[in-house]
Structure formats: structure tokens, C-alpha cells
Design a protein around this motif. Sequence first.
Motif, PDB file in Angstrom:
ATOM      1  N   ALA A   1      -8.307   5.217   8.023  1.00 26.09           N
ATOM      2  CA  ALA A   1      -7.231   4.768   7.747  1.00 26.09           C
ATOM      3  C   ALA A   1      -7.260   3.266   7.074  1.00 26.09           C
ATOM      4  CB  ALA A   1      -6.628   4.731   8.797  1.00 26.09           C
ATOM      5  N   LYS A   2      -7.628   2.167   8.285  1.00 25.68           N
ATOM      6  CA  LYS A   2      -7.904   1.027   7.398  1.00 25.68           C
ATOM      7  C   LYS A   2      -8.071   0.651   6.114  1.00 25.68           C
ATOM      8  CE  LYS A   2      -8.147  -1.351  11.426  1.00 25.68           C
ATOM      9  NZ  LYS A   2      -8.493  -1.970  13.237  1.00 25.68           N
ATOM     10  N   ASN A   3      -9.968   1.612   5.501  1.00 26.92           N
ATOM     11  CA  ASN A   3      -9.729   1.442   4.769  1.00 26.92           C
ATOM     12  C   ASN A   3      -8.709   1.983   2.904  1.00 26.92           C
ATOM     13  OD1 ASN A   3     -12.142  -0.902   5.061  1.00 26.92           O
ATOM     14  ND2 ASN A   3     -13.073   1.993   5.984  1.00 26.92           N
ATOM     15  N   ALA A   4      -8.305   3.066   3.478  1.00 23.41           N
ATOM     16  CA  ALA A   4      -7.580   3.553   2.509  1.00 23.41           C
ATOM     17  C   ALA A   4      -6.808   2.774   1.424  1.00 23.41           C
ATOM     18  CB  ALA A   4      -6.382   4.735   3.058  1.00 23.41           C
ATOM     19  N   LEU A   5      -6.471   2.977   0.607  1.00 24.68           N
ATOM     20  CA  LEU A   5      -4.974   2.821  -0.034  1.00 24.68           C
ATOM     21  C   LEU A   5      -4.221   3.102  -0.782  1.00 24.68           C
ATOM     22  CD1 LEU A   5      -8.124   2.944  -4.002  1.00 24.68           C
ATOM     23  CD2 LEU A   5      -7.235   0.821  -1.999  1.00 24.68           C
ATOM     24  N   TYR A   6      -2.633   1.768  -0.198  1.00 22.95           N
ATOM     25  CA  TYR A   6      -1.306   2.647   0.405  1.00 22.95           C
ATOM     26  C   TYR A   6      -0.837   1.908  -1.269  1.00 22.95           C
ATOM     27  CZ  TYR A   6      -3.704   3.334   4.099  1.00 22.95           C
ATOM     28  OH  TYR A   6      -4.310   4.319   5.898  1.00 22.95           O
ATOM     29  N   ALA A   7      -0.322   2.998  -0.954  1.00 20.76           N
ATOM     30  CA  ALA A   7       0.708   2.935  -2.154  1.00 20.76           C
ATOM     31  C   ALA A   7       2.717   2.448  -1.216  1.00 20.76           C
ATOM     32  CB  ALA A   7       1.459   3.806  -3.525  1.00 20.76           C
ATOM     33  N   PRO A   8       3.053   1.540  -1.298  1.00 22.53           N
ATOM     34  CA  PRO A   8       4.385   1.322  -0.464  1.00 22.53           C
ATOM     35  C   PRO A   8       5.670   1.833  -0.954  1.00 22.53           C
ATOM     36  CG  PRO A   8       3.415  -0.651  -0.602  1.00 22.53           C
ATOM     37  CD  PRO A   8       2.510   0.085  -1.832  1.00 22.53           C
ATOM     38  N   GLU A  55      12.169   5.625   9.522  1.00 22.21           N
ATOM     39  CA  GLU A  55      12.235   4.453  10.378  1.00 22.21           C
ATOM     40  C   GLU A  55      13.637   3.733  10.100  1.00 22.21           C
ATOM     41  OE1 GLU A  55       9.963   2.976  12.627  1.00 22.21           O
ATOM     42  OE2 GLU A  55       9.296   4.642  13.161  1.00 22.21           O
ATOM     43  N   PRO A  56      14.713   3.254  10.800  1.00 20.85           N
ATOM     44  CA  PRO A  56      15.832   2.788   9.946  1.00 20.85           C
ATOM     45  C   PRO A  56      14.723   0.837   8.920  1.00 20.85           C
ATOM     46  CG  PRO A  56      16.086   2.504  12.248  1.00 20.85           C
ATOM     47  CD  PRO A  56      14.789   3.342  12.046  1.00 20.85           C
ATOM     48  N   GLU A  57      14.151   0.604   9.529  1.00 17.85           N
ATOM     49  CA  GLU A  57      13.078  -0.589   8.635  1.00 17.85           C
ATOM     50  C   GLU A  57      12.444  -0.600   7.971  1.00 17.85           C
ATOM     51  OE1 GLU A  57      15.265  -3.294  11.740  1.00 17.85           O
ATOM     52  OE2 GLU A  57      12.745  -2.871  12.272  1.00 17.85           O
ATOM     53  N   ILE A  58      11.609   0.476   8.158  1.00 14.70           N
ATOM     54  CA  ILE A  58      10.317   1.311   7.532  1.00 14.70           C
ATOM     55  C   ILE A  58      11.103   2.427   6.773  1.00 14.70           C
ATOM     56  CG2 ILE A  58       7.991   1.832   8.186  1.00 14.70           C
ATOM     57  CD1 ILE A  58       7.800   0.097  10.875  1.00 14.70           C
ATOM     58  N   LYS A  59      10.676   2.248   5.525  1.00 15.13           N
ATOM     59  CA  LYS A  59      10.258   3.375   4.761  1.00 15.13           C
ATOM     60  C   LYS A  59       9.436   4.296   4.214  1.00 15.13           C
ATOM     61  CE  LYS A  59      14.915   2.208   4.593  1.00 15.13           C
ATOM     62  NZ  LYS A  59      15.462   2.038   4.944  1.00 15.13           N
ATOM     63  N   GLU A  60       9.907   5.238   3.504  1.00 13.29           N
ATOM     64  CA  GLU A  60       8.964   6.448   3.283  1.00 13.29           C
ATOM     65  C   GLU A  60       7.505   5.866   2.020  1.00 13.29           C
ATOM     66  OE1 GLU A  60       9.879   9.894   0.620  1.00 13.29           O
ATOM     67  OE2 GLU A  60      11.217   9.416   2.794  1.00 13.29           O
ATOM     68  N   GLY A  61       6.055   6.530   2.017  1.00 10.99           N
ATOM     69  CA  GLY A  61       5.883   6.220   0.914  1.00 10.99           C
ATOM     70  C   GLY A  61       4.153   6.595   1.177  1.00 10.99           C
ATOM     71  N   GLY A  62       3.435   6.284   0.975  1.00 13.72           N
ATOM     72  CA  GLY A  62       2.096   7.583   0.695  1.00 13.72           C
ATOM     73  C   GLY A  62       0.576   6.799   0.825  1.00 13.72           C
ATOM     74  N   TYR A  63       0.119   7.229   0.346  1.00 12.54           N
ATOM     75  CA  TYR A  63      -1.168   6.580   0.027  1.00 12.54           C
ATOM     76  C   TYR A  63      -2.118   7.357  -1.088  1.00 12.54           C
ATOM     77  CZ  TYR A  63      -3.482  10.974   1.453  1.00 12.54           C
ATOM     78  OH  TYR A  63      -2.930  13.059   1.328  1.00 12.54           O
ATOM     79  N   ILE A  64      -2.651   6.474  -1.488  1.00 14.93           N
ATOM     80  CA  ILE A  64      -3.436   6.584  -3.126  1.00 14.93           C
ATOM     81  C   ILE A  64      -4.774   7.443  -2.637  1.00 14.93           C
ATOM     82  CG2 ILE A  64      -4.539   5.926  -4.903  1.00 14.93           C
ATOM     83  CD1 ILE A  64      -2.581   3.586  -4.421  1.00 14.93           C
ATOM     84  N   ASP A  74       2.160  -3.271   5.006  1.00 12.48           N
ATOM     85  CA  ASP A  74       2.972  -3.597   4.623  1.00 12.48           C
ATOM     86  C   ASP A  74       3.670  -3.664   3.020  1.00 12.48           C
ATOM     87  OD1 ASP A  74       1.622  -6.157   2.835  1.00 12.48           O
ATOM     88  OD2 ASP A  74       1.601  -6.519   4.457  1.00 12.48           O
ATOM     89  N   ALA A  75       4.556  -4.528   2.909  1.00 11.30           N
ATOM     90  CA  ALA A  75       5.164  -4.011   0.982  1.00 11.30           C
ATOM     91  C   ALA A  75       3.724  -4.660   0.211  1.00 11.30           C
ATOM     92  CB  ALA A  75       6.603  -5.520   0.791  1.00 11.30           C
ATOM     93  N   ASP A  76       2.846  -5.323   0.379  1.00 12.89           N
ATOM     94  CA  ASP A  76       1.932  -5.734  -0.412  1.00 12.89           C
ATOM     95  C   ASP A  76       0.266  -4.779  -0.451  1.00 12.89           C
ATOM     96  OD1 ASP A  76       2.907  -8.402  -1.305  1.00 12.89           O
ATOM     97  OD2 ASP A  76       2.621  -9.569   0.731  1.00 12.89           O
ATOM     98  N   ALA A  77       0.813  -3.910   0.468  1.00  9.96           N
ATOM     99  CA  ALA A  77       0.093  -2.389   0.167  1.00  9.96           C
ATOM    100  C   ALA A  77      -1.184  -3.221   1.431  1.00  9.96           C
ATOM    101  CB  ALA A  77      -0.741  -2.057  -1.052  1.00  9.96           C
ATOM    102  N   VAL A  78      -0.670  -4.259   2.537  1.00 12.55           N
ATOM    103  CA  VAL A  78      -2.307  -3.919   3.583  1.00 12.55           C
ATOM    104  C   VAL A  78      -2.084  -3.531   4.615  1.00 12.55           C
ATOM    105  CG1 VAL A  78      -2.975  -6.191   4.207  1.00 12.55           C
ATOM    106  CG2 VAL A  78      -2.644  -6.511   2.310  1.00 12.55           C
ATOM    107  N   VAL A  79      -2.975  -3.014   5.096  1.00 10.22           N
ATOM    108  CA  VAL A  79      -2.623  -2.458   6.591  1.00 10.22           C
ATOM    109  C   VAL A  79      -1.910  -2.891   7.532  1.00 10.22           C
ATOM    110  CG1 VAL A  79      -3.689  -0.889   8.685  1.00 10.22           C
ATOM    111  CG2 VAL A  79      -4.034  -0.244   5.935  1.00 10.22           C
TER     112      VAL A  79
END
Length: 105
Positions: A77-84, A14-23, A50-55
Motif C-alpha cells: 500500500a505504501k508503494n502504490a501510486l495515488y491520485a487525491p 470523513e469531514p476533512e478527508i475527501k474521497e480519492g483513489g489509486y492509480i 496527503d494533497a501531494d499524493a504522498v502516503v
Amino acid sequence: EYVVFKEKTETQKEPEIKEGGYITIPNPKYPPESLQKEEEGTVKLAVIVDADAVVKDVIIIQSSGSEILDKAAINSAKNALYAPKEINGKPAPTRFTTSFTFKLE
């Protein structure tokens, strides 16, 4: 007997939200009430991090047809670890989709 599995995460652009992933994304526990009712289904979710890896939000794209299974998937999904994704060396908000399939065997 039952099995719960998750499908690979795919990024959404999306224009303002970039691709990322999960750990890691933990598999949800099959809710006992759903086991008793013999409920099955697949839940597809969009996760905003968000940019701080918080859902920030978890949105149901496709319901399993069971509110109980949907809630179990959302909680996982809320309890996963993410990497923006990083843009110019700085973390950026990230959106991606994932799905969980609840199946009785």
C-alpha cells in the motif's frame, strides 16, 4: 502454489478527508516465511494520502492474523501510486480502504 489478490478500493468519507483513489497498487509478494508456515488471510487497510499524493499513514482495519502478511500488505500500500481528489481544482487529503488476500492453492 499461492495467489495474492487485492479487492477494489472503496472511498471513505470523513469531514476533512475527501474521497480519492489509486492509480496502481502492486500486489505484495507472498512472504517466504508465511508460505512455509502455510499462513493465509485477508488484510484490510485504511490509507491516508496527503494533497501531494504522498502516503501519510497506513492503518490496519482488520489483521490477517499474521504480522508477516500484515507487513507485506502495508508495504504494498505504501508503494502504490495515488491520485487525491480535487476540490475546487485543488488536490485534497484523501482516505480510502483496500484489502489484500493471501491464499494458498
